[in-house]
Structures are given as C-alpha cells and as structure tokens.
Write a protein that holds these residues in place. Structure first.
Motif, short mmCIF file in Angstrom:
data_model
loop_
_atom_site.label_atom_id
_atom_site.label_comp_id
_atom_site.label_asym_id
_atom_site.label_seq_id
_atom_site.Cartn_x
_atom_site.Cartn_y
_atom_site.Cartn_z
N GLU A 1 63.54 -11.41 75.97
CA GLU A 1 64.25 -12.04 77.30
C GLU A 1 62.97 -11.36 78.53
OE1 GLU A 1 65.70 -9.83 75.26
OE2 GLU A 1 67.66 -11.17 74.82
N TYR A 2 62.32 -10.53 78.28
CA TYR A 2 61.29 -9.88 79.44
C TYR A 2 60.22 -9.10 78.71
CZ TYR A 2 63.68 -5.70 78.95
OH TYR A 2 64.38 -4.50 78.39
N PHE A 3 59.25 -8.98 79.58
CA PHE A 3 57.96 -7.89 79.29
C PHE A 3 57.76 -7.28 80.54
CE2 PHE A 3 56.18 -11.91 80.08
CZ PHE A 3 55.00 -11.83 80.97
N TRP A 4 57.17 -6.23 80.37
CA TRP A 4 56.30 -5.49 81.52
C TRP A 4 54.89 -5.57 81.67
CZ3 TRP A 4 59.26 -2.70 84.84
CH2 TRP A 4 60.41 -2.27 84.75
N ARG B 1 45.30 -9.72 75.84
CA ARG B 1 46.75 -9.50 75.49
C ARG B 1 47.30 -11.08 75.59
NH1 ARG B 1 50.33 -5.35 74.73
NH2 ARG B 1 48.52 -3.97 74.91
N LEU B 2 47.99 -11.37 74.49
CA LEU B 2 48.80 -12.51 74.50
C LEU B 2 50.48 -12.16 74.60
CD1 LEU B 2 46.97 -14.78 71.94
CD2 LEU B 2 46.74 -14.88 74.44
N GLN C 1 42.25 -8.95 65.74
CA GLN C 1 41.79 -7.69 66.37
C GLN C 1 41.18 -7.97 67.64
OE1 GLN C 1 40.10 -7.50 62.26
NE2 GLN C 1 40.31 -5.49 62.22
N THR C 2 41.08 -9.15 68.09
CA THR C 2 40.60 -9.41 69.44
C THR C 2 41.79 -10.05 70.38
OG1 THR C 2 38.41 -10.11 68.88
CG2 THR C 2 39.36 -10.92 70.94
N PHE C 3 42.68 -10.73 69.86
CA PHE C 3 44.03 -10.76 70.63
C PHE C 3 44.83 -9.88 70.27
CE2 PHE C 3 43.23 -15.68 70.47
CZ PHE C 3 42.36 -15.65 71.75
N ILE C 4 45.41 -9.08 71.48
CA ILE C 4 46.38 -8.27 71.18
C ILE C 4 48.05 -9.14 71.30
CG2 ILE C 4 47.51 -6.12 72.22
CD1 ILE C 4 45.18 -5.50 73.31
N LEU C 5 48.49 -9.41 70.26
CA LEU C 5 49.87 -10.07 70.35
C LEU C 5 50.76 -9.01 70.67
CD1 LEU C 5 51.27 -12.73 69.62
CD2 LEU C 5 51.72 -11.73 67.30
N HIS C 6 51.69 -9.61 71.75
CA HIS C 6 52.84 -9.11 72.33
C HIS C 6 54.09 -10.13 72.37
CE1 HIS C 6 54.25 -6.08 75.74
NE2 HIS C 6 55.31 -6.96 75.31
N VAL D 1 55.95 -17.22 67.76
CA VAL D 1 55.00 -16.30 67.16
C VAL D 1 54.46 -16.82 65.60
CG1 VAL D 1 54.60 -13.92 66.12
CG2 VAL D 1 55.52 -14.15 68.48
N THR D 2 55.52 -17.17 64.93
CA THR D 2 54.94 -17.63 63.57
C THR D 2 54.08 -18.80 63.57
OG1 THR D 2 57.05 -16.63 62.50
CG2 THR D 2 55.99 -18.25 61.40
#
Length: 255
Positions: free
Chosen positions: A140-143, A102-103, A131-136, A110-111
């Motif tokens: 302002e924040y993430f969980w 997960r990135l 399909q290997t990297f899960i782009l997140h 992102v672009t």
C-alpha cells in the motif's frame, strides 16, 4: 499540546523532505513521438528525488536536464513499454558505471517485470540485472527519503495492473487510468495537485476530456493537470474545457 506538537513536526518534515517541483520529461501517449513517453521527475531543492516511469526516451530527456547523471530511484506505475522500455538501457548504463538504482514496484507487477528483464545482463560479467537494480516491492505504501508514499490500483486494462502514486498534501499522480472519482474523492482531500491521464477522446484504458468533466467535481477539476495526450494540438481542446495541462520539460511547482 502533544497532539499539536506532533502535527507541527509532521508539517515541518513534509516541508523539508518533500519534493517541491514536478518536471514531466515526456507527456505523450505510446504513439506520440513529439511529446515523449510520459514520465514525471519529482525534484527536491534542484536535485532528482523520484522518477515515475522510464520509457524509451526517458533517459535521454533526463540527461538533457541533469547531464552526466542517471536516475537513482524509480517508481513503476505499470509495465507497458512506453513506461518501462528504458529500463534495459538504464541497467547497462548503471552497471557499467558501477551504480545501483532502486526500483519501487507494486507487488502484483513484480513477477512479470522479472520475466521481462530475465535476459538482461552484461555477458562479460558474472552478474545479473538484480545486482544493479535494487528491487523494492510495494504494497500500500513505501518510505522514500523520510516520506511515506502511497500507491493505489487504478483502472487500466486488467485489475491490479496499473498504479497511482500519492504524496498526501503534495501531489497525486494517476498513471494511465480511466476516471477514478471514488478514489480521488477519498484520498486526495488535502488540496494536492492531481496529475491525471487525459487525451481528447477516451477509450477503455484511458481518460478523455468528456470523461473527466462528467465524473469529477468542480473542486477536483480545478486541481487537475492532465498529461498522456497525443499531440500539441490537443492542448487547444484542454484550454476550451478549462483543464490545465503539463508540458514536457516544464517544471510545475508543488508547494
């Protein structure tokens, strides 16, 4: 009473879910081979929790600490190759092992990141990197694993091109930046340790010792731990200035 109980619950969650140490896999700038590319691994209960950046030599250094493992969660501060140059290597290792990574990537990056990785794929497989990297994408924040992690734009080259990472009450990681007193004095008010970009001499994209001493209060200076310097000899300058510094592959307690 309800408010007090909520604060107790929040504190207990922080103590059990937050990382309790930071391990710098590298502390150097882009031209430093001896110190490694700057990358910080947050560790909880002896296991990797979140890796900050993935430079050219980050995976090799990660394997020195956690053999036969790959990082599973990475936050990207910015897209200079000494901070993302290991992503292509990580993709191939993870794809061949059938694992995902997960990135966490600030939305304004992102672009360009997608463009950088657009030709990264296994020729014999009908898959691509995403399909290997899960782009997140992160605003302002993430969980992450039950904790809210904040990110803020910092001062490195163009606006909104580099970002910090903040766990309130635990740590603040500046990423590559010029001094940011207006940000730190506002958000880092809970006695967090502050990991901060610093070389002996600053430039338009990075902080120097004189910059930090001029811009920051004594309270903030007392909580700084600097990294992203050029050589081991720079440490003598940090010591004379009274600045704590990070060493590669040396753990720093967070709580």
């Amino acid at each position: 009473m309800i408010i007090a109980d909520a604060f107790v619950q929040q504190y207990e969650t922080l103590c059990t879910a937050a990382p309790n140490s930071a391990l710098f896999l590298g502390v150097g700038d882009a031209s430093s081979l001896e110190l490694g590319n700057s990358a910080c691994l947050l560790i909880r209960n002896g296991l990797p929790w979140l890796l900050i950046d993935c430079g050219h030599d980050t995976l090799r250094r990660f394997a020195e600490v956690f053999s036969n493992r790959l990082p599973e969660h990475i936050f990207i501060t910015h897209l200079h190759y000494d901070h993302v140059g290991g992503l292509e290597q990580l993709y191939f290792k993870a794809a061949l092992a059938g694992k995902s990574v997960r990135l966490y990537v600030p939305v304004s990056l992102v672009t360009q990141l997608c463009a950088m990785l657009r030709y990264t794929k296994l020729a014999e497989e009908k898959t691509d990197v995403w399909q290997t990297f899960i782009l997140h994408p992160v605003s302002e924040y993430f969980w992450h694993q039950g904790l809210k992690v904040w990110t803020y734009s910092v001062r490195h080259h163009a606006p909104n091109s580099a970002f910090s990472l903040h766990l309130p009450g635990v740590m603040f990681y500046s990423g590559d930046t010029r001094p940011i007193p207006e940000l730190l004095s506002h958000v880092a008010a809970k006695n967090e340790i502050i990991f901060h970009d610093c070389a002996v001499t600053g430039n338009p994209s990075h902080s120097g010792i004189d910059d930090l001493l001029r811009e920051y209060s004594s309270d903030l200076l007392g909580r700084l731990c600097v990294y992203h310097y050029h050589s081991e000899s720079d440490r003598a300058h940090f010591e004379r200035a009274g600045l704590r510094y990070a060493r590669a592959l040396s753990a720093i307690k967070l709580r």
